[in-house]
Design a protein around this motif. Structure first.
Motif, mmCIF file in Angstrom:
data_model
loop_
_atom_site.group_PDB
_atom_site.id
_atom_site.type_symbol
_atom_site.label_atom_id
_atom_site.label_comp_id
_atom_site.label_asym_id
_atom_site.label_seq_id
_atom_site.Cartn_x
_atom_site.Cartn_y
_atom_site.Cartn_z
ATOM 1 N N SER A 18 -56.986 -21.911 26.784
ATOM 2 C CA SER A 18 -56.819 -20.788 25.870
ATOM 3 C C SER A 18 -57.015 -21.271 24.457
ATOM 4 C CB SER A 18 -55.413 -20.189 26.027
ATOM 5 O OG SER A 18 -54.433 -21.154 25.750
ATOM 6 N N VAL A 19 -57.624 -20.450 23.607
ATOM 7 C CA VAL A 19 -57.929 -20.845 22.242
ATOM 8 C C VAL A 19 -56.789 -20.431 21.332
ATOM 9 C CG1 VAL A 19 -59.530 -20.591 20.336
ATOM 10 C CG2 VAL A 19 -60.382 -20.603 22.672
ATOM 11 N N GLY A 20 -56.205 -21.427 20.627
ATOM 12 C CA GLY A 20 -55.153 -21.140 19.664
ATOM 13 C C GLY A 20 -53.789 -20.978 20.314
ATOM 14 N N GLY A 240 -67.063 -20.011 28.742
ATOM 15 C CA GLY A 240 -66.708 -20.287 27.360
ATOM 16 C C GLY A 240 -67.884 -20.023 26.427
ATOM 17 N N SER A 241 -67.918 -20.738 25.311
ATOM 18 C CA SER A 241 -69.017 -20.591 24.360
ATOM 19 C C SER A 241 -69.172 -21.878 23.577
ATOM 20 C CB SER A 241 -68.739 -19.432 23.395
ATOM 21 O OG SER A 241 -67.741 -19.806 22.457
ATOM 22 N N GLY A 246 -63.595 -26.614 22.623
ATOM 23 C CA GLY A 246 -63.274 -27.457 23.764
ATOM 24 C C GLY A 246 -64.495 -28.110 24.372
ATOM 25 N N LEU A 247 -64.505 -28.213 25.702
ATOM 26 C CA LEU A 247 -65.541 -28.946 26.420
ATOM 27 C C LEU A 247 -66.932 -28.359 26.200
ATOM 28 C CD1 LEU A 247 -66.135 -31.237 28.421
ATOM 29 C CD2 LEU A 247 -65.765 -29.608 30.272
ATOM 30 N N ARG A 248 -67.060 -27.027 26.264
ATOM 31 C CA ARG A 248 -68.379 -26.411 26.079
ATOM 32 C C ARG A 248 -68.928 -26.716 24.683
ATOM 33 N NH1 ARG A 248 -71.101 -21.391 27.735
ATOM 34 N NH2 ARG A 248 -73.239 -21.643 26.964
ATOM 35 N N ALA A 278 -70.313 -26.994 35.369
ATOM 36 C CA ALA A 278 -71.467 -26.554 36.149
ATOM 37 C C ALA A 278 -72.057 -25.233 35.659
ATOM 38 C CB ALA A 278 -71.095 -26.435 37.626
ATOM 39 N N THR A 279 -71.218 -24.341 35.135
ATOM 40 C CA THR A 279 -71.695 -23.027 34.706
ATOM 41 C C THR A 279 -72.295 -23.018 33.299
ATOM 42 O OG1 THR A 279 -71.052 -20.686 34.577
ATOM 43 C CG2 THR A 279 -69.479 -22.278 33.741
#
Length: 401
Positions: A18-20, A240-241, A246-248, A278-279
């Motif tokens: 989750s962001v934030g 995600g974006s 994060g990771l993306r 993977a996505t």
């Protein structure tokens, strides 16, 4: 905290990041236990300086500082400290960290099946060599293995500075990608390519998103040298974006710097669209087929496991996010301690493609990650069966590379 498994026959569920963080009340209460977080900073804030400040003022125990793929740091701290840090003007976001846990020379059938012996490197003739660099984000690599050309690395696991493989998984992945063509052991798709051991998982195959981002950050800082990165790991999550903190976002920035990422599709016999990385659109996602004899036709005899030759592996993830397939059943490769072992999983399919990417880039050094993906997909064949979805991904074929 729910765990994410590497691509060696199992992926467990994991909560999406989750962001934030919402502001928290500061009413008198017992101190909350330390938890792990990833803190990203706004432009202009120096990660090292801010991390040190938060360590002094909020009790954050800093484990990693990011300057390349992300702009920030990772630390353990109480939830109340995390909330306070999230409210600081220099902070873009504070997100929970997640634990992770693993996905005479012979010519392994998989190397034969993808045409590596017919490529420009002629893998298996005793003379093949590929001028390229591959980072293996995994459990480390056995740098003393005589069949591997390990030139350096980094340890992102807390405890020591060694990138030695205490598990075996990373060494196995490395051999499929780039074992030497040296008349002993096995040979890889990109024989003798320079290997960088990026240890993001511990001896039990465990780690966290923060350790993986540490590895991506390290690779990104060396994008002028390292062309390809293999990540035979993953877990449940959404796309995600490229601004998800994060990771993306880390992979987006690293890919933009020129590094081609190859990842395992996962082993849950499910749609890869529900698994990360993977996505992600920026990576080359690889599913697995069963191949026992290195040849098409479906007549190979099962070796280490039961199954049908030249069919989609029954454990492999599938779906529109998958770009290529490669052999992933009973794959013989290098193992820690100087030995060799045969294991299965999309973890084993992915390094076939990482080696192929390195092979292509050795002849096309200016190719972008998107060009590399397009070339590998275009060269693939469809001589396998059992695709569980409506979009059949090509089987890797480097015979003309």
């Amino acid at each position: 905290m729910r765990r994410i498994r590497l691509a060696v026959i199992s992926f467990a569920t994991a909560a999406a990041l989750s962001v934030g963080l919402a502001p928290m009340a500061t009413a008198a209460a017992a101190p909350s236990p330390a938890e792990k977080y990833i803190v990203t900073l706004k432009p202009g804030a120096d990660p090292g300086t801010v991390a040190a400040k938060h360590q002094r003022s909020r009790g954050a125990s800093v484990t990693h500082v990011y300057r390349h793929a992300l702009h920030g740091y990772a630390a353990s701290m109480s939830s109340s400290a995390a909330a306070a840090i999230a409210a600081q003007p220099e902070v873009a976001a504070v997100i929970p960290d997640l634990d992770v846990q693993m996905s005479a020379q012979s010519l392994p059938p998989g190397i034969d099946r993808v045409g590596a012996d017919e490529s420009s490197a002629a893998a298996g003739d005793g003379r093949g060599t590929v001028d390229a660099d591959i980072a293996i984000l995994d459990t480390g690599i056995d740098a003393k293995h005589r069949d591997l050309n390990v030139v350096g690395g980094v340890n992102c696991i807390k405890g020591n500075n060694s990138y030695a493989d205490l598990n075996g998984h990373g060494t196995h992945v490395s051999g499929t990608a780039a074992a030497k063509d040296n008349s002993v052991g096995v040979v890889g798709v990109a024989p003798g390519a320079r290997l960088w051991a990026v240890r993001v998982l511990d001896a039990n195959g465990g780690g966290s998103w923060s350790s993986i981002i540490c590895g991506i950050d390290w690779v990104t800082a060396r994008a002028a040298t390292i062309e390809v990165a293999n990540m035979s790991l993953g877990g449940a999550g959404g796309a995600g974006s490229c601004t998800d903190h994060g990771l993306r976002e880390a992979i987006c920035r690293s890919t933009a710097a020129g590094v081609t990422y190859v990842v395992a599709a996962g082993n849950s016999a499910a749609d890869a669209g529900g698994f990360v990385p993977a996505t992600f659109d920026e990576v080359i996602t690889v599913s697995a087929i069963t191949d026992f004899d290195g040849e098409p036709g479906g007549v190979g005899t099962p070796s280490c496991q039961t199954g049908f030759d030249d069919t989609f592996a029954n454990f492999s993830n599938y779906g529109a996010d998958v770009d290529l397939t490669a052999p992933g059943m009973c794959v013989l490769s290098t193992w820690r301690g100087g030995g060799y072992r045969s294991i299965s999983g999309t973890s084993m399919a992915s390094p076939h493609v990482a080696g192929a990417a390195a092979l292509f880039l050795s002849a096309h050094p200016d190719a972008t990650p998107a060009v590399v993906r397009a070339a590998l997909v275009a060269a693939g064949t469809l001589d396998w069966t059992g695709d569980p979805d409506a979009v059949k991904e090509p089987l890797l074929d480097v015979a003309d590379f």
